[in-house]
Design a protein around this motif. Structure first.
Motif, PDB file in Angstrom:
ATOM      1  N   LEU A  36       0.828  -1.195   0.000  1.00 53.38           N
ATOM      2  CA  LEU A  36       0.000   0.000   0.000  1.00 53.38           C
ATOM      3  C   LEU A  36       0.869   1.253   0.000  1.00 53.38           C
ATOM      4  O   LEU A  36       1.743   1.413   0.843  1.00 53.38           O
ATOM      5  CB  LEU A  36      -0.923   0.007   1.229  1.00 53.38           C
ATOM      6  N   GLY A  37       0.680   2.108  -1.006  1.00 51.22           N
ATOM      7  CA  GLY A  37       1.436   3.350  -1.104  1.00 51.22           C
ATOM      8  C   GLY A  37       2.705   3.253  -1.931  1.00 51.22           C
ATOM      9  O   GLY A  37       3.382   4.259  -2.148  1.00 51.22           O
ATOM     10  N   TYR A  38       3.034   2.053  -2.408  1.00 53.31           N
ATOM     11  CA  TYR A  38       4.210   1.922  -3.260  1.00 53.31           C
ATOM     12  C   TYR A  38       3.939   2.683  -4.560  1.00 53.31           C
ATOM     13  O   TYR A  38       2.837   2.631  -5.088  1.00 53.31           O
ATOM     14  CB  TYR A  38       4.489   0.446  -3.564  1.00 53.31           C
ATOM     15  N   PRO A  39       4.932   3.389  -5.086  1.00 52.19           N
ATOM     16  CA  PRO A  39       4.682   4.147  -6.316  1.00 52.19           C
ATOM     17  C   PRO A  39       4.706   3.261  -7.557  1.00 52.19           C
ATOM     18  O   PRO A  39       5.594   3.341  -8.401  1.00 52.19           O
ATOM     19  CB  PRO A  39       5.830   5.163  -6.339  1.00 52.19           C
ATOM     20  N   GLY A  40       3.732   2.389  -7.651  1.00 54.08           N
ATOM     21  CA  GLY A  40       3.672   1.444  -8.759  1.00 54.08           C
ATOM     22  C   GLY A  40       3.189   2.080 -10.045  1.00 54.08           C
ATOM     23  O   GLY A  40       2.911   3.278 -10.109  1.00 54.08           O
ATOM     24  N   PRO A  41       3.049   1.279 -11.090  1.00 52.43           N
ATOM     25  CA  PRO A  41       2.624   1.800 -12.393  1.00 52.43           C
ATOM     26  C   PRO A  41       1.158   2.232 -12.365  1.00 52.43           C
ATOM     27  O   PRO A  41       0.402   1.859 -11.468  1.00 52.43           O
ATOM     28  CB  PRO A  41       2.846   0.613 -13.328  1.00 52.43           C
ATOM     29  N   ASP A  42       0.771   2.996 -13.367  1.00 48.82           N
ATOM     30  CA  ASP A  42      -0.599   3.520 -13.441  1.00 48.82           C
ATOM     31  C   ASP A  42      -1.644   2.413 -13.402  1.00 48.82           C
ATOM     32  O   ASP A  42      -2.719   2.595 -12.843  1.00 48.82           O
ATOM     33  CB  ASP A  42      -0.786   4.349 -14.717  1.00 48.82           C
ATOM     34  N   TYR A  43      -1.359   1.263 -13.989  1.00 54.62           N
ATOM     35  CA  TYR A  43      -2.361   0.199 -14.063  1.00 54.62           C
ATOM     36  C   TYR A  43      -2.553  -0.543 -12.740  1.00 54.62           C
ATOM     37  O   TYR A  43      -3.529  -1.266 -12.578  1.00 54.62           O
ATOM     38  CB  TYR A  43      -2.032  -0.791 -15.192  1.00 54.62           C
ATOM     39  N   ILE A  48       4.428  -3.862  -6.630  1.00 56.16           N
ATOM     40  CA  ILE A  48       5.866  -3.677  -6.461  1.00 56.16           C
ATOM     41  C   ILE A  48       6.543  -4.051  -7.775  1.00 56.16           C
ATOM     42  O   ILE A  48       6.421  -5.176  -8.257  1.00 56.16           O
ATOM     43  CB  ILE A  48       6.415  -4.555  -5.315  1.00 56.16           C
ATOM     44  N   VAL A  49       7.246  -3.069  -8.364  1.00 54.17           N
ATOM     45  CA  VAL A  49       7.944  -3.298  -9.631  1.00 54.17           C
ATOM     46  C   VAL A  49       9.394  -2.860  -9.490  1.00 54.17           C
ATOM     47  O   VAL A  49       9.751  -2.089  -8.597  1.00 54.17           O
ATOM     48  CB  VAL A  49       7.277  -2.532 -10.799  1.00 54.17           C
ATOM     49  N   TRP A  50      10.213  -3.373 -10.388  1.00 56.60           N
ATOM     50  CA  TRP A  50      11.617  -2.972 -10.425  1.00 56.60           C
ATOM     51  C   TRP A  50      11.672  -1.607 -11.091  1.00 56.60           C
ATOM     52  O   TRP A  50      11.369  -1.463 -12.254  1.00 56.60           O
ATOM     53  CB  TRP A  50      12.441  -3.989 -11.207  1.00 56.60           C
ATOM     54  N   ALA A  51      12.084  -0.601 -10.348  1.00 54.78           N
ATOM     55  CA  ALA A  51      12.001   0.774 -10.855  1.00 54.78           C
ATOM     56  C   ALA A  51      13.363   1.423 -11.053  1.00 54.78           C
ATOM     57  O   ALA A  51      13.449   2.633 -11.129  1.00 54.78           O
ATOM     58  CB  ALA A  51      11.160   1.602  -9.890  1.00 54.78           C
TER      59      ALA A  51
END
Length: 199
Positions: A36-43, A48-51
């Motif tokens: 919750l609150g992770y700056p993930g992608p728009d979709y 949690i993604v490798w950023a």
């Protein structure tokens, strides 16, 4: 990504500093792929993604050094200029050239790199590039590398250190032909790595 306004081909551009085999990640502590609150992608905002797809100059200089050290261990006395290791190191040079400023410093990262100012100069990364370029010059005797080395030396002498010449700045920003040093941060690694690199 653009390198001072220039677009490079895939073969000329910097490598990303960190990569991951997958875009979506799993938290190793919880085993979950959402936070919750992770700056993930728009979709999927909490995914949690490798950023960290960042082409950073210093890490690329270390790729050069690693390849050339490997060549040194493999060939010992005379490293062939056409060896795979030297060719890998050479492949990074067009990006370093494209990031080289008219004051001799090499910029930290190309424009378009997330959370990076395209005018940022890292003294630690320039020390790494300096070392990698010295290694390339020792192997190839190509004057192009010597010119880039002299450019970094000019930058350090004229902009990269305090007026007494005793302390190196963390780096700074070069924009509209004006260099503004970063004096607020003191980085010990800039001092220690530079002692090794420049002596």
């Amino acid at each position: 990504f653009t390198y001072q306004g220039k677009e490079l081909t895939r073969k000329e551009a910097l490598f990303f500093r960190s990569i991951s085999p997958t875009w979506e990640q799993v938290d190793p502590l919880t085993g979950k792929n959402h936070f919750l609150g992770y700056p993930g992608p728009d979709y999927d905002k909490d995914l949690i993604v490798w950023a960290d797809w960042k082409p950073i100059m210093g890490e690329n200089a270390w790729i050069m050094m690693g390849a050339l050290q490997s060549a040194s261990a493999r060939y010992s006395t005379q490293i062939p200029v056409d060896s795979k290791e030297v060719q890998l190191a050479k492949s990074i040079v067009p990006a370093l050239q494209a990031l080289t400023t008219d004051i001799g410093a090499i910029l930290h990262a190309p424009k378009g790199t997330a959370d990076k100012n395209p005018n940022d100069i890292s003294n630690e990364n320039n020390a790494s590039a300096y070392t990698a370029l010295r290694m390339m010059y020792q192997i190839t005797k190509d004057g192009m590398y010597l010119e880039m080395i002299k450019g970094i030396e000019k930058y350090i002498k004229n902009h990269g250190r305090d007026q007494d010449g005793k302390i190196l700045h963390h780096g700074g920003f070069y924009e509209d032909k004006v260099f503004n040093p970063n004096r607020k941060d003191f980085a010990v690694d800039v001092q220690t790595w530079s002692i090794i690199s420049y002596t």
